[in-house]
Enzyme design. Sequence first.
Site: not given
Length: 334
Positions: A73, A75-77, A79
Amino acid sequence: MKFEEMAKMPLTSLPTSFYKMANLTEILGGPDIYIKRDDVMDLAHGGNKTRKLEYVFADALSKGADCVITMGGIQSNHVRQTISGAARLGLESHAILNIPVPEMKDALSMSGNYLMDVIMDGKIHIVDGSDDDCIAKMQSVKDDLIATGKTPYMVPMGASDGIGSLGYMACARELMIQWENAEVTPSHIFVGTGSCGTHGGLLAGLKYFGNKTTKVIGVSVSQIEERKVADVKDILKQINDVIELPDGLINDDDIIVKDSYYGKAYAYPTEEANEAVKLLAKTKGILLDPVYTGKCMAGMIDMIKKGDLDDARDIVFLHTGGAPALHPYAEYFL
Ligand SMILES: Cc1ncc(COP(=O)(O)O)c(C=O)c1O
């Protein structure tokens, strides 16, 4: 291969800290509550993906990769930590991102993890579609990179495969040493569960290293119990493909998932999670997040209040990180 033989690329200093939260225990009035601080790590604000990436990047480098591709997503941590790890190792990184909460598109693409992804020079590909569309896009980005002479390595969503999940087997061993030193024998450890590699790895690790007492409670952040249980089983199978676990090590009833706390859907905030974020912030000065750890903590608090943990001895909250996602969710806290 044995677990001990698996290659690891160190990306953070370990162990992370483990300690009792005495005042939270007092406020909630339940069993003693401990916290494991996997939110404090070296890769750009840290979080649970760093441990997984230590094994994933070792595998990528052993295969001669010069760039990585992953997805999540916006807001991915995961990534953010993947791009940070790639930058640290001198690899190019590509991130395929979709937008799980369309109503928050502007906030999510102006701050938090996304901003950090861009600053760390991740090559971003936004997909207007589902996770399956992102997987298809990963493949086409891979083909394009190969066509230009690159050697890309695919990191699955959440780094949740048989290799990445080894990071949480390692965490289980680390915890068991800390528990022995602190003279605690936790009856439960709580973890927010998304792509399930953290849950599956932790469960496999505790069993593999001989813990017979601690139940892993996965608080789902996105799907109903049946789906998550199936996903954890799949992770265990993938781990088994990599390091062959002893037969009968894990039974079906060892896989415990609670699915009442994720709200409308993945990444949609809930009032209970936001309250949990505020409670930890004001009582401990610890920042949780609205997408994962806030929901996990809300689940743990609810279970304590309902008396579901009355027989528990010591319980552990695994803080898996995620606070950078607080920024796009600012309107729920200001
Ligand atoms: C802060 C945080 N907690 C928990 C999780 C869930 O971990 P997993 O995907 O291994 O289930 C994630 C995954 O992105 C995360 O970022």
